[in-house]
Scaffold this motif. Structure first.
Motif, PDB file in Angstrom:
ATOM      1  N   GLN A   1      25.105  53.275  15.692  1.00 38.63           N
ATOM      2  CA  GLN A   1      24.966  52.652  15.123  1.00 38.63           C
ATOM      3  C   GLN A   1      23.887  51.395  16.141  1.00 38.63           C
ATOM      4  OE1 GLN A   1      27.516  50.489  12.407  1.00 38.63           O
ATOM      5  NE2 GLN A   1      26.332  49.374  11.415  1.00 38.63           N
ATOM      6  N   LEU A   2      24.392  50.813  17.470  1.00 36.48           N
ATOM      7  CA  LEU A   2      24.152  49.981  18.382  1.00 36.48           C
ATOM      8  C   LEU A   2      22.706  50.099  18.867  1.00 36.48           C
ATOM      9  CD1 LEU A   2      27.344  49.079  20.670  1.00 36.48           C
ATOM     10  CD2 LEU A   2      26.588  47.977  18.891  1.00 36.48           C
ATOM     11  N   ARG A   3      22.614  51.969  19.252  1.00 37.16           N
ATOM     12  CA  ARG A   3      21.074  51.964  19.697  1.00 37.16           C
ATOM     13  C   ARG A   3      20.740  51.266  18.549  1.00 37.16           C
ATOM     14  NH1 ARG A   3      20.554  56.698  23.291  1.00 37.16           N
ATOM     15  NH2 ARG A   3      22.696  56.428  23.162  1.00 37.16           N
ATOM     16  N   ASN A   4      20.664  51.495  17.783  1.00 39.60           N
ATOM     17  CA  ASN A   4      19.110  51.755  16.281  1.00 39.60           C
ATOM     18  C   ASN A   4      19.185  49.790  16.848  1.00 39.60           C
ATOM     19  OD1 ASN A   4      18.834  54.272  15.379  1.00 39.60           O
ATOM     20  ND2 ASN A   4      20.789  53.974  13.951  1.00 39.60           N
ATOM     21  N   GLN A   5      20.008  48.700  16.804  1.00 40.40           N
ATOM     22  CA  GLN A   5      20.608  48.054  16.001  1.00 40.40           C
ATOM     23  C   GLN A   5      19.304  47.366  17.027  1.00 40.40           C
ATOM     24  OE1 GLN A   5      24.450  46.694  16.292  1.00 40.40           O
ATOM     25  NE2 GLN A   5      24.507  46.051  14.257  1.00 40.40           N
ATOM     26  N   LEU A   6      19.210  47.892  18.896  1.00 43.96           N
ATOM     27  CA  LEU A   6      18.302  47.665  19.821  1.00 43.96           C
ATOM     28  C   LEU A   6      17.053  47.961  19.986  1.00 43.96           C
ATOM     29  CD1 LEU A   6      21.384  48.489  22.668  1.00 43.96           C
ATOM     30  CD2 LEU A   6      20.447  46.634  22.818  1.00 43.96           C
ATOM     31  N   LEU A   7      16.790  49.184  19.074  1.00 43.93           N
ATOM     32  CA  LEU A   7      15.908  49.900  18.641  1.00 43.93           C
ATOM     33  C   LEU A   7      15.586  48.738  17.397  1.00 43.93           C
ATOM     34  CD1 LEU A   7      16.151  53.214  18.103  1.00 43.93           C
ATOM     35  CD2 LEU A   7      14.084  52.555  19.464  1.00 43.93           C
ATOM     36  N   LEU A   8      15.539  48.071  16.753  1.00 44.22           N
ATOM     37  CA  LEU A   8      14.756  46.958  16.278  1.00 44.22           C
ATOM     38  C   LEU A   8      14.563  46.305  16.620  1.00 44.22           C
ATOM     39  CD1 LEU A   8      17.437  47.275  12.968  1.00 44.22           C
ATOM     40  CD2 LEU A   8      15.056  47.948  13.348  1.00 44.22           C
TER      41      LEU A   8
END
Length: 453
Positions: A152-159
């Motif tokens: 989930q953190l990885r996706n937030q950083l991607l966004l």
């Protein structure tokens, strides 16, 4: 002098560490700004089902339910409750938009490595006053696996990174726009600034022992003086002849230019609608009857102000001899010693800090908004003077921060222009982000399947 705080708003997506502002919630994590609904890994349980497909990726009923409940709780906390159907609709829209944007990030070749995820995880722990181990224990208690949380953190950083690349990099602010914005701010704040007044006054005194008949005669005299002043007779000469104020009108009744609040409310209200040169109706006070003339009216000069913070810090830089986990443990122990009074912050900073401020006991001096990296500034801004934050991970290492003072200070011309540019940039970012998000959504294939339950 009238002073005004300059309106400053934080920029979303200012760096790839947007999730440093993440606050732990029982249902998962949320991030400030547009990254608030980063999609979590899709886990389809036996009782779950797909409610939508974004290109080739599903959105499940359970995901929508979880996010909807979180949105309801956040809205409640902010005093704007939303009903369950509306929360589910908003949650579904948010998840669809995030899926499409994450896919765009991957297509663009944007990659978030494990080190960045680790820094984000440590920052979540720090912001929630937990160690890494404490955060992981909390995740386990709430039934969230560590792998799902990190994804989930990885996706937030991607966004965040795709938004920086696609939106933020395209924003341009011209010098003309900055100048126009500053002039508008000064004009608007000048209009709200209290006026300064210079009044002339003639006092027809009423002795305490006066009879009703004597009071009527004195009132009639005051009305005659007011009539003569309105007809154009010299107010200063009338004051010298008739005024019974302390100076007996020697200065022509002039009271001097001063802020309106330094005059009696009775006087301010009486002249509020009068132009310069206007003469008031006769006023009655405890001293007697007054006739006022507006000699001068000015707006107080406006000074744009900014809230400055004075802080000190201890920095431990990471390397082969010191891991992030070790630095967090060391600074957590030092924080306890400082808060309990067993250690002095300045002495510890001189001895251990690996920053140029160490010789000054970690003192960073007075700082205006924007002087430090966002993750440092966000933590610093949440502290009251005298508070010491939990250890913070930044791109420079691990910090221990204490705020020692805060003040409102006049801004220099350079500071005004810098902050004006930031405000304009934030406004353009919001507008550009909405347009970009709508474009990404319109290009994605979205298939709605089952209604959310």
């Amino acid at each position: 002098m009238n002073k005004h705080l300059f309106p400053v708003r934080a920029l979303w997506g200012a760096c790839a560490t947007v999730c440093l502002a993440v606050a732990w919630l029982p249902l998962g994590v949320s991030a400030q700004g547009p990254a608030s609904a980063a999609s979590s890994p899709v886990v389809i349980r036996s009782a779950d089902f797909i409610v939508a497909v974004v290109n080739s990726e599903p959105v499940t009923n359970q995901e929508v339910q979880n996010l909807a409940l979180r949105l309801e709780r956040e809205a409640q906390a902010q005093g704007r409750p939303v009903n369950a159907p509306e929360a589910k609709r908003l949650a579904l829209e948010q998840l669809i938009n995030d899926r499409a944007q994450i896919q765009k990030a991957r297509e663009a070749g944007i990659v978030v490595d494990d080190e960045a995820v680790g820094q984000a995880e440590a920052s979540v722990a720090s912001n929630n006053q937990l160690t890494l181990e404490g955060l992981r224990d909390r995740l386990q208690q709430d039934g969230v696996s560590l792998s799902a949380f990190r994804e989930q953190l990885r996706n937030q950083l991607l966004l965040t990174r795709v938004r920086e690349r696609e939106v933020e990099a395209r924003i341009r602010i011209s010098d003309v726009e900055v100048e126009q914005f500053l002039q508008e701010q000064i004009k608007a704040q000048s209009a709200r600034a209290p006026a300064e007044l210079n009044l002339g006054m003639i006092l027809i005194a009423v002795p305490e022992s006066s009879t009703e008949e004597q009071i009527k005669l004195l009132q009639a005299q005051a009305r005659d003086v007011a009539r003569r002043a309105r007809s154009g007779e010299n107010f200063a000469e009338l004051a010298k002849t008739f005024s019974q104020a302390a100076d007996r009108g020697a200065n022509g009744g002039v009271m001097g230019l001063r802020p309106a609040e330094r005059y009696p409310d009775l006087f301010v209200q009486a002249v509020a609608a009068l132009p310069v040169g206007g003469v008031s109706e006769v006023l009655r006070s405890g001293a007697g009857f007054h006739v006022l003339k507006v000699l001068e009216r000015q707006q107080a000069p406006v000074t744009l102000m900014v809230t400055q913070t004075r802080a000190r810090h201890i920095l431990l830089r990471l390397g082969p001899q010191l891991t992030q986990a070790q630095a967090l443990v060391q600074l957590s122990g030092l924080r306890q010693d400082i808060v309990s009074g067993k250690a002095d912050f300045a002495e510890v900073a001189k001895r251990l800090s690996q920053d140029g401020s160490a010789a000054q006991g970690g003192d960073l001096g007075w700082a205006s908004p924007g002087m430090f990296v966002p993750e440092f500034e966000q933590t610093m801004d949440r502290l009251r003077p005298g508070q010491v934050a939990e250890p913070l991970v930044s791109r420079f290492g691990v910090h221990l921060i204490e705020v020692t003072d805060r003040r409102d200070a006049p801004m220099s011309d350079a500071e005004q222009r810098s902050l004006a540019r930031n405000v304009l940039r934030a406004k353009k970012l919001e507008e550009a982000y909405v347009a970009w998000a709508e474009d990404v959504r319109s290009r994605a294939y979205v298939e709605l399947r089952e209604p959310v339950q």
